[in-house]
Design a protein around this motif. Structure first.
Motif, mmCIF file in Angstrom:
data_model
loop_
_atom_site.group_PDB
_atom_site.id
_atom_site.type_symbol
_atom_site.label_atom_id
_atom_site.label_comp_id
_atom_site.label_asym_id
_atom_site.label_seq_id
_atom_site.Cartn_x
_atom_site.Cartn_y
_atom_site.Cartn_z
ATOM 1 N N ALA A 72 0.825 -1.207 0.000
ATOM 2 C CA ALA A 72 0.000 0.000 0.000
ATOM 3 C C ALA A 72 0.863 1.262 0.000
ATOM 4 C CB ALA A 72 -0.938 -0.016 1.205
ATOM 5 N N LEU A 73 1.940 1.266 0.783
ATOM 6 C CA LEU A 73 2.820 2.435 0.819
ATOM 7 C C LEU A 73 3.473 2.681 -0.538
ATOM 8 C CD1 LEU A 73 4.564 2.028 4.296
ATOM 9 C CD2 LEU A 73 2.868 3.753 3.652
ATOM 10 N N ALA A 74 3.837 1.610 -1.227
ATOM 11 C CA ALA A 74 4.442 1.760 -2.549
ATOM 12 C C ALA A 74 3.450 2.368 -3.536
ATOM 13 C CB ALA A 74 4.920 0.408 -3.062
ATOM 14 N N HIS A 88 -4.670 14.282 -2.734
ATOM 15 C CA HIS A 88 -3.627 15.189 -2.247
ATOM 16 C C HIS A 88 -3.024 14.632 -0.962
ATOM 17 C CE1 HIS A 88 -6.229 16.828 0.983
ATOM 18 N NE2 HIS A 88 -7.187 16.796 0.098
ATOM 19 N N PRO A 89 -1.761 15.011 -0.672
ATOM 20 C CA PRO A 89 -1.135 14.562 0.579
ATOM 21 C C PRO A 89 -1.887 15.115 1.778
ATOM 22 C CG PRO A 89 0.506 15.413 -0.951
ATOM 23 C CD PRO A 89 -0.827 15.786 -1.506
ATOM 24 N N ARG A 119 9.794 7.025 -0.516
ATOM 25 C CA ARG A 119 8.985 8.244 -0.541
ATOM 26 C C ARG A 119 9.743 9.289 -1.347
ATOM 27 N NH1 ARG A 119 9.459 10.755 3.638
ATOM 28 N NH2 ARG A 119 10.894 9.369 4.736
ATOM 29 N N GLU A 120 9.082 9.855 -2.363
ATOM 30 C CA GLU A 120 9.735 10.887 -3.155
ATOM 31 C C GLU A 120 9.398 12.280 -2.652
ATOM 32 O OE1 GLU A 120 10.097 12.488 -7.785
ATOM 33 O OE2 GLU A 120 8.861 10.743 -7.308
ATOM 34 N N SER A 150 2.637 11.208 7.383
ATOM 35 C CA SER A 150 2.032 11.505 6.084
ATOM 36 C C SER A 150 1.230 10.341 5.535
ATOM 37 C CB SER A 150 3.119 11.855 5.055
ATOM 38 O OG SER A 150 3.784 13.033 5.398
ATOM 39 N N ASP A 151 0.115 10.650 4.918
ATOM 40 C CA ASP A 151 -0.633 9.738 4.053
ATOM 41 C C ASP A 151 -1.321 10.605 3.004
ATOM 42 O OD1 ASP A 151 -0.299 6.955 4.422
ATOM 43 O OD2 ASP A 151 -1.308 7.030 6.355
ATOM 44 N N GLY A 152 -2.398 10.116 2.407
ATOM 45 C CA GLY A 152 -3.052 10.882 1.353
ATOM 46 C C GLY A 152 -4.557 10.806 1.425
#
Length: 520
Positions: A72-74, A88-89, A119-120, A150-152
């Motif tokens: 999921a993170l990827a 959006h973040p 994370r970019e 952080s998530d989105g």
């Protein structure tokens, strides 16, 4: 056109939620002839009743689901780049007190969460002194320290529509309000009976995809003629949310832990509201009739009141929604502990049948890619996976390929759009930018003045936008427009739905040039 001895489609996808729409999009992009159908509107059930998050699932770490969290993170930043207008973040604040897990354990979990996938552009987690932080002001004085990570955020219902729209623009046929009422399996094809506005019709397809969400177990049993196998049984879990007047005036969201161990989010919503959820309750009723219970409303209010200075009560709730999540039945004691991972049931005992069990919004693209890999292999189609490097409709703000600029410079893009469309109210342009991205120009259809948008059907909703939604996004009712294509239902006075339904009925009449809700 009927080819290959009467076979109209390579793939028929049953279910217009996020997984079905995602699979239809991927398969159409690989050159397969696709039909996507749903008995209701696109995303009418589970996929429009989520917590609206693109996230790894921080709480899944304590259940040792490292593979799911990593996957999921990827996907988080892949999705954010693909549709920066509807995603959006979002920075989350986790208040901490002595009754929770030790601070060192939470810090360790967040350290792992930051590093399970690259994370970019999303910032890392950190500890925070709430007494001196903006997000600490709305909280009770007892909460003096916490963590930020952080998530989105995603507009879940629009994510479904954009996947269906992309599928359609790549050649797929999309039929809403169309039931699959019969399945006949042959060695190399299926004959499926569809029932919709035009009556019943039998179609032939080489592969059948069951992405029916809460109904997937039922469809799988009927289509395959067998009881669900181990690892393919569903546990239906109801999740409910409430919306209340805004409890805080900043852009952070909160993640709260209830003393019973459950996690609840409180997030900014539609500018002037706060979204609070979710619950996790085993569900045994009809998914078509799901609704929040009074006990769930009281539960969510009580948890919010445990943390916030400003108190809320059931009477404060301006809207609520519930959805039934079709989770894999992993025999967890509590519904909240059931895995959010997915399983694909691959059945080659005759014409191919693929059934989707479980899953979550964040992993829908990966699920669709994995599903379409198997479909393409079964149908001997050689085109490779492609969606990881593709934009969703409206996402091409700074070019034709996904780029972090769309995420990090979205506000700059909106400002430029407002300068270009300075004859429109800024609030309207802002709403359109978030909903449609670069497709705003398609919506405008050449209009260069407010009069060019046509009649204002209800406050802030012009004929041009309604026409776009009917002709391009399968909107068939006020419910589709007010609660899925948008959330205008939260902002408009009572009685607006009737005016919208009347306008749509006139637009879809034979003289209006739109038949069966199929985009022009």
């Amino acid at each position: 056109m009927v080819e290959d001895g009467g076979i109209e489609y390579d793939v028929l996808v049953v279910g217009g939620g996020i997984n079905g729409a995602g699979i239809a999009r991927d398969a159409a992009g690989r050159g397969l002839r696709v039909l996507l159908c749903d008995k209701d509107d696109l995303g009418a059930h589970t996929s429009s009743a989520s917590s609206k998050l693109v996230h790894g699932g921080l709480r899944y770490l304590e259940h040792y689901e490292f593979g799911l969290v990593r996957k999921a993170l990827a996907e988080r930043e892949v999705l954010l780049r693909s549709a920066p207008h509807i995603m959006h973040p979002l920075r989350f604040v986790m208040p901490h007190d002595s009754g929770q897990r030790p601070a060192w354990l939470i810090r360790a979990g967040l350290f792992l969460y930051d590093r399970l996938a690259p994370r970019e552009f999303l910032p890392a987690s950190r500890a925070v002194d709430l007494a001196g932080h903006r997000a600490g002001g709305p909280l009770k004085p007892a909460f003096t320290r916490g963590f930020v990570y952080s998530d989105g955020w995603v507009d879940d219902a629009r994510l479904v529509v954009l996947n269906a729209l992309d599928a359609h623009e790549r050649g797929a046929e999309v039929r809403t309000r169309t039931r699959c009422v019969g399945f006949e399996r042959h060695a190399r094809h299926w004959v499926v009976t569809l029932e919709g506005d035009g009556g019943r019709k039998r179609v032939r397809t080489r592969c059948l995809v069951n992405a029916a969400g809460p109904w997937a177990g039922r469809v799988d049993a009927v289509a395959s003629g067998a009881a669900p196998k181990a690892g393919r049984r569903l546990r239906l879990v109801k999740g409910s949310h409430i919306v209340v007047p805004r409890l805080f005036d900043h852009s952070y969201a909160y993640i709260f832990q209830h003393p019973d161990g459950r996690i609840v989010f409180a997030m900014p919503y539609e500018g002037v509201f706060t979204l609070i959820g979710t619950t996790d309750l085993d569900f045994t009723g009809d998914p078509d009739e799901v609704a929040i219970a009074d006990t769930e409303t009281s539960y969510l209010c009580a948890l919010a009141n445990r943390y916030f200075r400003r108190q809320v009560w059931p009477s404060s709730v301006v809207w609520s929604f519930s959805g039934v999540r079709p989770l894999l039945d992993d025999a967890s004691d509590k519904a909240s502990d059931a895995t959010r991972d997915y399983s694909l049931g691959r059945d080659s005992a005759g014409a191919p049948l693929l059934s989707v069990f479980g899953g979550k919004i964040t992993t829908y693209r990966r699920l669709a890619e994995e599903a379409t890999d198997w479909i393409a292999s079964s149908l001997v189609s050689a085109r490779p996976a492609w969606t990881a490097g593709a934009l969703l409709p409206g996402g091409d703000l700074f070019g034709a390929m996904p780029d972090k600029r769309g995420v990090l410079e979205f506000d700059r893009w909106v400002a430029a759009l407002q300068r270009r469309l300075d004859w429109l109210p800024p609030g309207l342009v802002g709403r359109w930018a978030r909903a449609y991205g670069s497709r705003v120009d398609t919506l405008l259809a050449g209009a260069r003045s407010l009069d060019g948008l046509g009649a204002e059907i209800v406050p802030g909703l012009y004929a041009a936008e309604l026409r776009y939604l009917v002709r391009h996004e399968w909107a068939r009712s006020a419910q589709d427009v007010l609660w899925r294509r948008s959330k205008l239902g939260l902002h408009l006075p009572p009685g607006c739905a009737d005016a919208i339904d009347a306008w749509i009925a006139a637009e879809r009449a034979p003289s209006g040039g739109v038949a069966l809700g199929v985009p022009a």
